[in-house]
Design an enzyme around this catalytic site. Structure first.
Site, PDB file in Angstrom:
ATOM      1  CB  CYS A   2      -0.861   0.025   1.245  1.00  0.00           C
ATOM      2  SG  CYS A   2      -1.869  -1.432   1.438  1.00  0.00           S
ATOM      3  NE  ARG A  27       5.222   2.306  -1.700  1.00  0.00           N
ATOM      4  CZ  ARG A  27       5.330   2.143  -0.386  1.00  0.00           C
ATOM      5  NH1 ARG A  27       4.484   1.413   0.259  1.00  0.00           N
ATOM      6  NH2 ARG A  27       6.283   2.738   0.287  1.00  0.00           N
ATOM      7  CD1 TRP A  74      -0.270  -5.664  -3.489  1.00  0.00           C
ATOM      8  CD2 TRP A  74      -0.460  -6.598  -1.467  1.00  0.00           C
ATOM      9  NE1 TRP A  74       0.172  -6.951  -3.581  1.00  0.00           N
ATOM     10  CE2 TRP A  74       0.070  -7.553  -2.361  1.00  0.00           C
ATOM     11  CE3 TRP A  74      -0.666  -6.986  -0.147  1.00  0.00           C
ATOM     12  CZ2 TRP A  74       0.391  -8.841  -1.977  1.00  0.00           C
ATOM     13  CZ3 TRP A  74      -0.338  -8.271   0.241  1.00  0.00           C
ATOM     14  CH2 TRP A  74       0.194  -9.172  -0.668  1.00  0.00           C
ATOM     15  CG  ASN A  98       0.476   2.227   3.712  1.00  0.00           C
ATOM     16  OD1 ASN A  98      -0.589   2.277   3.086  1.00  0.00           O
ATOM     17  ND2 ASN A  98       1.600   2.770   3.280  1.00  0.00           N
ATOM     18  N   GLY A  99      -0.477  -1.133   6.610  1.00  0.00           N
ATOM     19  CA  GLY A  99      -0.195  -1.985   7.770  1.00  0.00           C
ATOM     20  C   GLY A  99      -1.383  -2.878   8.082  1.00  0.00           C
ATOM     21  CD  GLU A 478      31.085  -4.962  -8.222  1.00  0.00           C
ATOM     22  OE1 GLU A 478      30.751  -5.836  -9.026  1.00  0.00           O
ATOM     23  OE2 GLU A 478      30.829  -3.760  -8.400  1.00  0.00           O
ATOM     24  CE  LYS A 482      32.215  -1.542 -10.865  1.00  0.00           C
ATOM     25  NZ  LYS A 482      30.967  -2.084 -10.346  1.00  0.00           N
ATOM     26  CD  GLU A 485      32.366  -1.682 -14.817  1.00  0.00           C
ATOM     27  OE1 GLU A 485      32.039  -1.937 -13.660  1.00  0.00           O
ATOM     28  OE2 GLU A 485      31.552  -1.445 -15.721  1.00  0.00           O
ATOM     29  CG  HIS A 501      41.732 -26.671  -7.970  1.00  0.00           C
ATOM     30  ND1 HIS A 501      42.018 -28.014  -7.786  1.00  0.00           N
ATOM     31  CD2 HIS A 501      41.403 -26.179  -6.752  1.00  0.00           C
ATOM     32  CE1 HIS A 501      41.843 -28.315  -6.500  1.00  0.00           C
ATOM     33  NE2 HIS A 501      41.473 -27.217  -5.858  1.00  0.00           N
ATOM     34  CE  LYS A 600      24.340   3.501 -13.968  1.00  0.00           C
ATOM     35  NZ  LYS A 600      25.318   2.731 -13.185  1.00  0.00           N
TER      36      LYS A 600
HETATM   37  C1  F6R Z   1      29.221  -2.901 -13.627  1.00  0.00           C
HETATM   38  C2  F6R Z   1      27.885  -2.596 -14.088  1.00  0.00           C
HETATM   39  C3  F6R Z   1      27.132  -3.643 -14.820  1.00  0.00           C
HETATM   40  C4  F6R Z   1      25.695  -3.682 -14.329  1.00  0.00           C
HETATM   41  C5  F6R Z   1      24.882  -4.643 -15.200  1.00  0.00           C
HETATM   42  C6  F6R Z   1      23.453  -4.778 -14.705  1.00  0.00           C
HETATM   43  O1  F6R Z   1      29.776  -1.831 -12.948  1.00  0.00           O
HETATM   44  O2  F6R Z   1      27.391  -1.520 -13.887  1.00  0.00           O
HETATM   45  O3  F6R Z   1      27.734  -4.891 -14.691  1.00  0.00           O
HETATM   46  O4  F6R Z   1      25.693  -4.083 -13.000  1.00  0.00           O
HETATM   47  O5  F6R Z   1      24.854  -4.165 -16.521  1.00  0.00           O
HETATM   48  O6  F6R Z   1      22.810  -3.549 -14.726  1.00  0.00           O
HETATM   49  P1  F6R Z   1      21.517  -3.315 -13.863  1.00  0.00           P
HETATM   50  O7  F6R Z   1      21.900  -3.381 -12.435  1.00  0.00           O
HETATM   51  O8  F6R Z   1      21.021  -1.954 -14.271  1.00  0.00           O
HETATM   52  O9  F6R Z   1      20.562  -4.411 -14.230  1.00  0.00           O
END
Ligand code: F6R
Length: 605
Positions: A2, A27, A74, A98-99, A478, A482, A485, A501, A600
């Site tokens: 909700c 939501r 909801w 809500n709740g 990760e 980073k 990329e 291995h 992005k």
């Molecule tokens: C790495 C990065 C990508 C996203 C991936 C998924 O820094 O940004 O690996 O994590 O493209 O993107 P989302 O999270 O928008 O689904």
């Protein structure tokens, strides 16, 4: 889930309430409604289905009024229907809620004995009639307090009164509620997203708080009916998208605001007084979930890997993790007792969306953990948990990763609590440790200068390795992602125990190897793996929260992070790795915010 909106203004409010309700659509809901006060009357309009339907009703028959409340429902008590939709109004008051009111049946019987006639099957209508009844004998604040005292369960409320036609009242116990401050108008909202289109100045209510809003004033009272002052926060609103502040690029800004990301997320989900996590209305009753499947791409997938460890440690639920682009083409056995969780910053990633779509077609329950709540993934899922990180502009995901992990951790803790798989003491302790996380992140961010020095070592390297065990393994993945990329340097993330291995063959004189070794149950084993790397000429950068017990003469750099709950260490480990990738890329003059070949939001397969 909700959602609530309230506006006290000096101009007509109904269309603004509708627009704000639309922001709550992510939501998931089954009906919507609005009540305003105009010409001394309560105008209540409700309908089943989308807010668009409500908008059409208002278009044909506008609601007057310079203050009002709105709701998306909801269903919990009573089927989705027009009559069960909120608000619920009497001659005197109109209420959105809500709740869940746990003692609504008993209260209803008492009120029926007094002659009140209930129209709906909801628990909310008891609040309407209780308050109407108490207003006969008490002033407004006392009537509200006495009403709230009688309620068992959780609530966030928005209330308007026929007699007091210049105020909107809000009250909170257990369910989130926030106040927003505007120019000659003030707002009430069940989350900051709903308020964001109107203001970036907000105050979160704590449990027991009541707020009284008029167009030019907001007052707060605590559970003892004493007037209190509350902090006004400034949300990082969409206007800041183009504003890097003092930072050279968005990525630097986004890395450096991660303590705020964590703070905002914790505020949205953690009940500050009750030491509880506000997560309700799961699409499957947590006790009945037989398996959780976590799905994402890239960094979001790494958040899923981290969550697998948490789920396994803190619940008895079996967990699978999947890369969306693989999941969507596999021959899967869908089960409607499984919960499928999709993690995505943008909420638009094509593979993740396709995997979600596949689940929808197979009629299984889905949950989205997203940053962009208006996104396709959020709109398509049965249940949405926003990460509240604010816009992330740098292509490389940083603060969204912290937000994704945080929401996943909250989900794990809450599931564990609801399923009684964690003791109440441990649950409360974990929540209080979690509340310390933002300030610990802030401390770790101070390691910038050290990381800048370490980054120089990567300039002539052919590649790099990142090693970790347990919860540090996904963070190693990760860290490697980073670095590759942003700096275009080949990097591998590996479970430290897997080195023998095969990957050990890569170690040669001078190869940078980042070893993540917090003092957890894997510590000694990881340190042995580190010695194996050193023995073969690897240039070790050790990140740990226990440097005193390590014979580190052959370690090139040791970076110490603060000690915290083992389950929270991944958050702190992440920061130096983001900074490392950032500084290596910066020294190599790479385009930090827009690395080559990347986008992005990956909306193509
Ligand atoms: C790495 C990065 C990508 C996203 C991936 C998924 O820094 O940004 O690996 O994590 O493209 O993107 P989302 O999270 O928008 O689904």
């Amino acid at each position: 889930m909700c959602g609530i909106i309230g506006i006290a203004s000096n101009k007509p409010v109904s269309s603004n309430i509708i627009q704000s309700l639309k922001r709550l659509e992510y939501r998931g809901y089954d009906s919507a409604g609005i009540a305003t006060i105009g010409n001394g009357e309560i105008y209540e309009k409700k309908c089943i289905g989308r807010v668009d339907n409500l908008e059409k009703v208002l278009f044909k028959n506008p609601s007057k009024g310079i203050l009002g409340i709105g709701h998306v429902r909801w269903a919990t008590h009573g089927v989705p229907s027009q009559v069960n939709a909120h608000p619920h109004s009497s001659e005197q008051v109109s209420v959105v809620h809500n709740g869940i009111i746990e003692n609504s049946n008993d209260l209803k019987k008492d009120l029926e004995n007094k002659g009140y006639k209930f129209k709906s099957q909801t628990d909310t209508e008891v609040i309407t009639f209780l308050l109407t009844d108490l207003l006969k004998d008490f002033d407004i604040l006392n009537a509200i307090h006495k009403t709230l005292e009688k309620l068992h369960g959780s609530f966030a409320l928005g209330i308007i009164f026929k007699k007091f036609n210049n105020i909107v009242v809000g009250a909170r116990r257990g369910s989130p509620l926030a106040v927003g401050y505007g120019h000659e108008e003030n707002y009430l909202g069940s989350d900051s997203y709903a308020l964001k289109s109107m203001t970036n100045k907000i105050t979160y209510l704590d449990d027991g708080d009541i707020c009284v809003l008029s167009n030019n004033k907001v007052e707060f009272y605590n559970s003892k009916n004493i007037k209190i002052n509350k902090e006004v926060l400034t949300l990082s609103d969409d206007k800041h998208i183009t504003d890097k502040g003092d930072h050279k690029d968005f990525m630097s800004k986004e890395i450096n605001e991660q303590h705020v990301t964590a703070q905002t997320c914790i505020k949205e989900y953690v009940d500050q007084l009750r030491q509880d996590i506000n997560l309700y209305h799961f699409p499957i009753e947590p006790k009945d979930i037989t398996k959780i499947i976590l799905i994402g791409c890239g960094t979001a997938y790494h958040a899923c890997v981290t969550a697998k460890y948490w789920f396994e440690e803190l619940t008895n639920i079996p967990v699978e993790i999947d890369i969306a682009s693989e999941f969507r083409y596999r021959k899967l056995k869908f089960d409607n007792k499984n919960l499928y969780v999709f993690v995505s910053q943008s909420g638009e990633t094509a593979d993740t969306y396709a995997a979600l779509d596949l689940c929808k077609k197979n009629n299984v329950k889905t949950c989205a953990i997203v940053n962009v709540v208006e996104s396709s993934i959020a709109r398509t899922s049965d249940f949405v948990l926003p990460i509240h990180a604010g816009p992330e502009i740098g292509v490389a995901s940083t603060k969204a990763f912290i937000g994704q992990m945080l929401v996943l951790y909250l989900l794990v803790l809450k599931m564990s609590e609801v399923r009684k798989e964690i003791s109440q003491t441990d649950y409360v302790n974990k929540i209080s440790e979690l509340k310390k996380l933002p300030s610990l992140i802030k401390d770790v961010l101070k390691c910038q200068d050290q990381v800048q020095v370490i980054a120089k070592d990567f300039l002539k390297a052919k590649g790099a390795m990142f090693l970790g065990r347990g919860l540090s393994f996904p963070i190693a993945l990760e860290g490697a992602l980073k670095l590759k990329e942003l700096s275009y340097l080949h990097a591998e993330g590996y479970p430290a125990g897997e080195m023998k291995h095969g990957p050990l063959a890569l170690i040669e004189e001078g190869l940078p190897v980042v070893v993540l070794a917090p003092k957890d149950k894997y510590f000694e084993k990881t340190i042995s793996n580190m010695q194996e790397v050193i023995a073969r000429g690897g240039k070790v950068i050790l990140i740990t929260n226990e440097s005193t017990n390590i014979i580190s003469e052959n370690v090139r750099f040791t970076l110490e992070i603060p000690k915290t709950d083992d389950y929270l260490t991944p958050f702190l480990m992440t920061i130096p790795l983001q900074l490392l990738a950032y500084h290596v890329a910066s020294l190599k003059n790479c385009d930090i915010d827009k690395p080559r070949n990347l986008a992005k939001s990956v909306t193509v397969e």
